[in-house]
Motif scaffolding. Structure first.
Motif, PDB file in Angstrom:
ATOM      1  N   ASP A   1       0.823  -1.213   0.000  1.00 17.17           N
ATOM      2  CA  ASP A   1       0.000   0.000   0.000  1.00 17.17           C
ATOM      3  C   ASP A   1       0.856   1.261   0.000  1.00 17.17           C
ATOM      4  O   ASP A   1       0.468   2.288  -0.565  1.00 17.17           O
ATOM      5  CB  ASP A   1      -0.912   0.001   1.220  1.00 17.17           C
ATOM      6  CG  ASP A   1      -2.043  -1.004   1.094  1.00 17.17           C
ATOM      7  OD1 ASP A   1      -2.653  -1.325   2.134  1.00 17.17           O
ATOM      8  OD2 ASP A   1      -2.314  -1.473  -0.032  1.00 17.17           O
ATOM      9  N   SER A   2       2.009   1.184   0.635  1.00 14.03           N
ATOM     10  CA  SER A   2       2.870   2.364   0.778  1.00 14.03           C
ATOM     11  C   SER A   2       3.459   2.843  -0.544  1.00 14.03           C
ATOM     12  O   SER A   2       3.897   3.994  -0.645  1.00 14.03           O
ATOM     13  CB  SER A   2       3.997   2.070   1.768  1.00 14.03           C
ATOM     14  OG  SER A   2       4.755   0.954   1.340  1.00 14.03           O
ATOM     15  N   VAL A   3       3.479   1.970  -1.554  1.00 16.16           N
ATOM     16  CA  VAL A   3       4.076   2.358  -2.840  1.00 16.16           C
ATOM     17  C   VAL A   3       3.077   2.331  -3.986  1.00 16.16           C
ATOM     18  O   VAL A   3       3.400   2.766  -5.097  1.00 16.16           O
ATOM     19  CB  VAL A   3       5.288   1.465  -3.193  1.00 16.16           C
ATOM     20  CG1 VAL A   3       6.284   1.429  -2.036  1.00 16.16           C
ATOM     21  CG2 VAL A   3       4.858   0.062  -3.578  1.00 16.16           C
ATOM     22  N   LYS A   4       1.898   1.831  -3.736  1.00 21.76           N
ATOM     23  CA  LYS A   4       0.897   1.685  -4.790  1.00 21.76           C
ATOM     24  C   LYS A   4       0.579   3.032  -5.424  1.00 21.76           C
ATOM     25  O   LYS A   4       0.382   4.020  -4.730  1.00 21.76           O
ATOM     26  CB  LYS A   4      -0.367   1.059  -4.202  1.00 21.76           C
ATOM     27  CG  LYS A   4      -1.337   0.509  -5.220  1.00 21.76           C
ATOM     28  CD  LYS A   4      -2.476  -0.190  -4.508  1.00 21.76           C
ATOM     29  CE  LYS A   4      -2.022  -1.378  -3.702  1.00 21.76           C
ATOM     30  NZ  LYS A   4      -3.141  -2.064  -3.018  1.00 21.76           N
ATOM     31  N   GLY A   5       0.564   3.061  -6.742  1.00 25.97           N
ATOM     32  CA  GLY A   5       0.302   4.295  -7.466  1.00 25.97           C
ATOM     33  C   GLY A   5       1.536   5.130  -7.742  1.00 25.97           C
ATOM     34  O   GLY A   5       1.494   6.063  -8.546  1.00 25.97           O
TER      35      GLY A   5
ATOM     36  N   LYS B   1       9.471   9.841  -1.795  1.00 30.11           N
ATOM     37  CA  LYS B   1       9.346  10.524  -0.514  1.00 30.11           C
ATOM     38  C   LYS B   1      10.549  10.190   0.353  1.00 30.11           C
ATOM     39  O   LYS B   1      11.166   9.121   0.172  1.00 30.11           O
ATOM     40  CB  LYS B   1       8.077  10.060   0.195  1.00 30.11           C
ATOM     41  CG  LYS B   1       6.802  10.206  -0.612  1.00 30.11           C
ATOM     42  CD  LYS B   1       5.622   9.602   0.136  1.00 30.11           C
ATOM     43  CE  LYS B   1       4.340   9.691  -0.679  1.00 30.11           C
ATOM     44  NZ  LYS B   1       3.198   9.086   0.028  1.00 30.11           N
ATOM     45  N   PRO B   2      10.883  11.024   1.323  1.00 28.23           N
ATOM     46  CA  PRO B   2      12.002  10.703   2.231  1.00 28.23           C
ATOM     47  C   PRO B   2      11.829   9.339   2.913  1.00 28.23           C
ATOM     48  O   PRO B   2      12.813   8.643   3.129  1.00 28.23           O
ATOM     49  CB  PRO B   2      11.966  11.847   3.236  1.00 28.23           C
ATOM     50  CG  PRO B   2      11.412  12.997   2.470  1.00 28.23           C
ATOM     51  CD  PRO B   2      10.387  12.396   1.556  1.00 28.23           C
ATOM     52  N   GLU B   3      10.597   8.943   3.184  1.00 31.81           N
ATOM     53  CA  GLU B   3      10.364   7.650   3.831  1.00 31.81           C
ATOM     54  C   GLU B   3      10.600   6.459   2.906  1.00 31.81           C
ATOM     55  O   GLU B   3      10.562   5.307   3.348  1.00 31.81           O
ATOM     56  CB  GLU B   3       8.950   7.578   4.420  1.00 31.81           C
ATOM     57  CG  GLU B   3       7.841   7.957   3.475  1.00 31.81           C
ATOM     58  CD  GLU B   3       7.408   9.415   3.631  1.00 31.81           C
ATOM     59  OE1 GLU B   3       8.295  10.290   3.757  1.00 31.81           O
ATOM     60  OE2 GLU B   3       6.183   9.660   3.605  1.00 31.81           O
ATOM     61  N   ASP B   4      10.871   6.716   1.634  1.00 32.83           N
ATOM     62  CA  ASP B   4      11.256   5.642   0.717  1.00 32.83           C
ATOM     63  C   ASP B   4      12.748   5.331   0.822  1.00 32.83           C
ATOM     64  O   ASP B   4      13.216   4.367   0.203  1.00 32.83           O
ATOM     65  CB  ASP B   4      10.937   6.029  -0.737  1.00 32.83           C
ATOM     66  CG  ASP B   4       9.458   6.161  -1.000  1.00 32.83           C
ATOM     67  OD1 ASP B   4       9.058   7.105  -1.709  1.00 32.83           O
ATOM     68  OD2 ASP B   4       8.683   5.303  -0.508  1.00 32.83           O
ATOM     69  N   THR B   5      13.491   6.110   1.583  1.00 31.51           N
ATOM     70  CA  THR B   5      14.918   5.881   1.761  1.00 31.51           C
ATOM     71  C   THR B   5      15.164   4.515   2.387  1.00 31.51           C
ATOM     72  O   THR B   5      14.606   4.194   3.446  1.00 31.51           O
ATOM     73  CB  THR B   5      15.534   6.971   2.638  1.00 31.51           C
ATOM     74  OG1 THR B   5      15.444   8.231   1.955  1.00 31.51           O
ATOM     75  CG2 THR B   5      16.991   6.668   2.955  1.00 31.51           C
ATOM     76  N   ALA B   6      15.965   3.701   1.715  1.00 31.54           N
ATOM     77  CA  ALA B   6      16.226   2.332   2.175  1.00 31.54           C
ATOM     78  C   ALA B   6      17.226   1.682   1.222  1.00 31.54           C
ATOM     79  O   ALA B   6      17.515   2.215   0.149  1.00 31.54           O
ATOM     80  CB  ALA B   6      14.934   1.509   2.204  1.00 31.54           C
ATOM     81  N   VAL B   7      17.708   0.512   1.629  1.00 30.27           N
ATOM     82  CA  VAL B   7      18.395  -0.375   0.691  1.00 30.27           C
ATOM     83  C   VAL B   7      17.321  -1.224   0.018  1.00 30.27           C
ATOM     84  O   VAL B   7      16.492  -1.835   0.706  1.00 30.27           O
ATOM     85  CB  VAL B   7      19.429  -1.259   1.398  1.00 30.27           C
ATOM     86  CG1 VAL B   7      20.065  -2.225   0.403  1.00 30.27           C
ATOM     87  CG2 VAL B   7      20.495  -0.402   2.078  1.00 30.27           C
ATOM     88  N   TYR B   8      17.343  -1.254  -1.286  1.00 30.34           N
ATOM     89  CA  TYR B   8      16.349  -2.007  -2.054  1.00 30.34           C
ATOM     90  C   TYR B   8      16.976  -3.307  -2.553  1.00 30.34           C
ATOM     91  O   TYR B   8      18.060  -3.299  -3.143  1.00 30.34           O
ATOM     92  CB  TYR B   8      15.843  -1.167  -3.219  1.00 30.34           C
ATOM     93  CG  TYR B   8      14.840  -0.123  -2.790  1.00 30.34           C
ATOM     94  CD1 TYR B   8      15.242   0.978  -2.039  1.00 30.34           C
ATOM     95  CD2 TYR B   8      13.494  -0.259  -3.086  1.00 30.34           C
ATOM     96  CE1 TYR B   8      14.322   1.925  -1.616  1.00 30.34           C
ATOM     97  CE2 TYR B   8      12.561   0.679  -2.672  1.00 30.34           C
ATOM     98  CZ  TYR B   8      12.986   1.766  -1.929  1.00 30.34           C
ATOM     99  OH  TYR B   8      12.071   2.699  -1.504  1.00 30.34           O
TER     100      TYR B   8
END
Length: 124
Positions: free
Chosen positions: A62-66, A87-94
């Protein structure tokens, strides 16, 4: 056996876009489902998106949908994650992951092979 190598991470401003790529080795790549997960510092690894073996079915958190789109090119043994409106909250290792089945899954323990990860940093 499947080996996975991610690329495309980097630093981007909020609202920007990045496209991650994951190249897989192994003759079975076109028959298996793939997923993208992410892990922020101090947090557990979480599901972002998944795609079935043919590309005909996808599933998103849900956090990335769309905002995020997963796709694959089986001729090139590659899976992509197009990330828009970051968004800043997307910051992560993928992390790119593969499972030895055709169908989609959204739990890390359902995946059998993992890439080394690529850092995505979104500044505010």
């Amino acid at each position: 056996q499947v080996q996975l190598v991610e690329s495309g991470g980097g630093l981007v401003q909020a609202g920007g876009s990045l496209r991650l790529s994951c190249v897989g080795s192994g003759r079975s790549f076109s028959t298996i489902a793939m997923g993208w997960f992410r892990q922020a510092p101090g947090k557990e690894r979480e599901f972002a998106a998944a795609i079935n073996w043919s590309g005909g079915s996808t599933y998103y958190a849900d956090s990335v949908k769309g905002r995020f789109t997963i796709s694959r090119d089986n001729a090139e043994n590659t899976v992509y994650l197009q990330m828009n409106s970051l968004k800043p909250e997307d910051t992560a290792v993928y992390y790119c992951a593969a499972r030895r089945y055709h169908s989609i899954a959204n739990y890390p323990e359902e995946y059998d092979y993992w890439g080394q990860g690529t850092q995505v940093t979104v500044s505010s």
